[in-house]
Design an enzyme around this catalytic site. Structure first.
Site, mmCIF file in Angstrom:
data_model
loop_
_atom_site.group_PDB
_atom_site.id
_atom_site.type_symbol
_atom_site.label_atom_id
_atom_site.label_comp_id
_atom_site.label_asym_id
_atom_site.label_seq_id
_atom_site.Cartn_x
_atom_site.Cartn_y
_atom_site.Cartn_z
ATOM 1 N N ILE A 114 5.125 -6.436 -4.266
ATOM 2 C CA ILE A 114 5.941 -5.227 -4.254
ATOM 3 C C ILE A 114 5.122 -4.021 -4.675
ATOM 4 O O ILE A 114 4.383 -4.068 -5.654
ATOM 5 C CB ILE A 114 7.135 -5.382 -5.217
ATOM 6 C CG1 ILE A 114 7.994 -6.564 -4.773
ATOM 7 C CG2 ILE A 114 7.958 -4.105 -5.304
ATOM 8 C CD1 ILE A 114 8.976 -7.013 -5.796
ATOM 9 N N CYS A 115 5.284 -2.928 -3.934
ATOM 10 C CA CYS A 115 4.664 -1.656 -4.286
ATOM 11 C C CYS A 115 5.756 -0.750 -4.834
ATOM 12 O O CYS A 115 6.554 -0.187 -4.092
ATOM 13 C CB CYS A 115 4.007 -1.023 -3.057
ATOM 14 S SG CYS A 115 3.242 0.568 -3.417
ATOM 15 N N LEU A 116 5.813 -0.666 -6.143
ATOM 16 C CA LEU A 116 6.763 0.201 -6.838
ATOM 17 C C LEU A 116 6.013 0.760 -8.035
ATOM 18 O O LEU A 116 5.581 0.004 -8.903
ATOM 19 C CB LEU A 116 8.001 -0.594 -7.271
ATOM 20 C CG LEU A 116 9.113 0.162 -7.977
ATOM 21 C CD1 LEU A 116 9.697 1.257 -7.077
ATOM 22 C CD2 LEU A 116 10.212 -0.801 -8.416
#
Length: 184
Positions: A114-116
């Protein structure tokens, strides 16, 4: 999570500090677990309507799953499962989060990365993890990945972002196909 909360009160004798200066290692509760007891109660009181948290073991608040069921946008009608593990060094380091549902998304790879920004331990732009952040921030951030934080300009899954750029309707169809096969 009454079980851990009750355990904390019972083990602490309702007081902070040690009774008589004697410490019993079996009664120690980590800082992480004390923080999580408070944060989980706040989280459950402020959970977005599109999210559901599941704690398989009420005595282990540091490991839980989150289901996100977006009610708008490309991912509407899908149900996406996330696994959240809170390390012992929490809140100095962010929780580890992985998407368990296969998804066609510019900010989530097909194998669950996940890219957060708030999940980054170190961030140049200052939007990464900070000790002032909580589980509520993480849950709201994950929920927003399906609406206002959907980011095609800084993707982790470059193929999905480029697909959207080339053909938005075909992108929508592929997202729906993934939902049909993996996110019900």
């Amino acid at each position: 999570m009454l079980t851990l909360s009750s355990k904390l009160k019972r083990n602490d004798g309702g007081q902070t500090g040690r009774a008589g200066g004697v410490s019993d290692a079996t009664h120690r509760v980590s800082i992480r677990d004390r923080l999580l007891t408070k944060e989980v109660a706040e989280l459950e009181a402020n959970l977005p309507s599109t999210c559901k948290a599941n704690f398989p073991d009420e005595n282990k608040l540091h490991h839980f799953q989150l289901a996100v069921s977006p009610d708008e946008g490309y991912y509407q009608s899908g149900r996406f499962q996330f696994e959240i593990n809170v390390p012992e060094a929490y809140n100095m380091v962010p929780p580890k989060v992985r998407c368990l549902t296969r998804i066609w998304h510019p900010n989530i790879t097909e194998n669950g990365e996940i890219c957060l920004s708030l999940l980054r331990e170190h961030s140049i732009d200052g939007t990464g993890w900070a000790p002032t952040r909580t589980l509520k921030d993480v849950v709201w951030g994950l929920n927003s990945l399906f609406t206002d934080l959907l980011n095609f300009d800084d993707p982790l899954n470059i193929d999905a972002a480029e697909h959207h750029l080339r053909d938005k309707e075909d992108f929508r169809n592929k997202v729906q196909d993934y939902i049909k096969h993996y996110a019900r």
